[in-house]
Design a protein around this motif. Sequence first.
Motif, mmCIF file in Angstrom:
data_model
loop_
_atom_site.group_PDB
_atom_site.id
_atom_site.type_symbol
_atom_site.label_atom_id
_atom_site.label_comp_id
_atom_site.label_asym_id
_atom_site.label_seq_id
_atom_site.Cartn_x
_atom_site.Cartn_y
_atom_site.Cartn_z
ATOM 1 N N ARG A 2 0.822 -1.120 0.155
ATOM 2 C CA ARG A 2 0.180 -0.028 -0.164
ATOM 3 C C ARG A 2 0.967 1.464 0.131
ATOM 4 N NH1 ARG A 2 -1.833 3.041 4.181
ATOM 5 N NH2 ARG A 2 -3.548 4.215 3.722
ATOM 6 N N ASP A 4 0.794 5.458 0.455
ATOM 7 C CA ASP A 4 0.305 6.706 0.991
ATOM 8 C C ASP A 4 0.542 7.542 -0.211
ATOM 9 O OD1 ASP A 4 -0.819 5.457 3.248
ATOM 10 O OD2 ASP A 4 0.914 5.912 4.385
ATOM 11 N N LEU A 5 -0.163 8.599 -0.090
ATOM 12 C CA LEU A 5 -0.120 9.823 -1.129
ATOM 13 C C LEU A 5 1.520 10.537 -0.705
ATOM 14 C CD1 LEU A 5 -1.111 11.737 -3.232
ATOM 15 C CD2 LEU A 5 -2.397 13.004 -1.396
ATOM 16 N N ASP A 6 1.389 10.484 0.538
ATOM 17 C CA ASP A 6 2.670 11.153 1.122
ATOM 18 C C ASP A 6 3.923 10.477 0.295
ATOM 19 O OD1 ASP A 6 1.549 13.029 2.641
ATOM 20 O OD2 ASP A 6 1.755 12.243 4.479
ATOM 21 N N ASP A 7 3.755 9.041 0.478
ATOM 22 C CA ASP A 7 5.194 8.375 -0.317
ATOM 23 C C ASP A 7 5.194 8.860 -1.648
ATOM 24 O OD1 ASP A 7 5.440 7.006 2.135
ATOM 25 O OD2 ASP A 7 4.183 5.325 1.787
#
Length: 70
Positions: A2, A4-7
């Motif tokens: 998964r 995240d948008l931050d990643d």
Amino acid sequence: PRFDLDDILVNISLKLINYRIDNKLTQKELSKKLNISQSMVSKLESGEYNPTVEQLWKIDLSALSNDGKA
């Protein structure tokens, strides 16, 4: 896995910074190559900007996949 948008934003930021440094480009030079403003390059590199998918499509990221001689 998964993501995240931050990643994703950190990944974009690092790719831009590394490409620019590796090719000895200023933010202004990179902005011309990607057909975006210098301020957008700055915001993307700093993580201050959360681009939409549409905005990312408009950025010519394919320019980063070559050897910098496009």
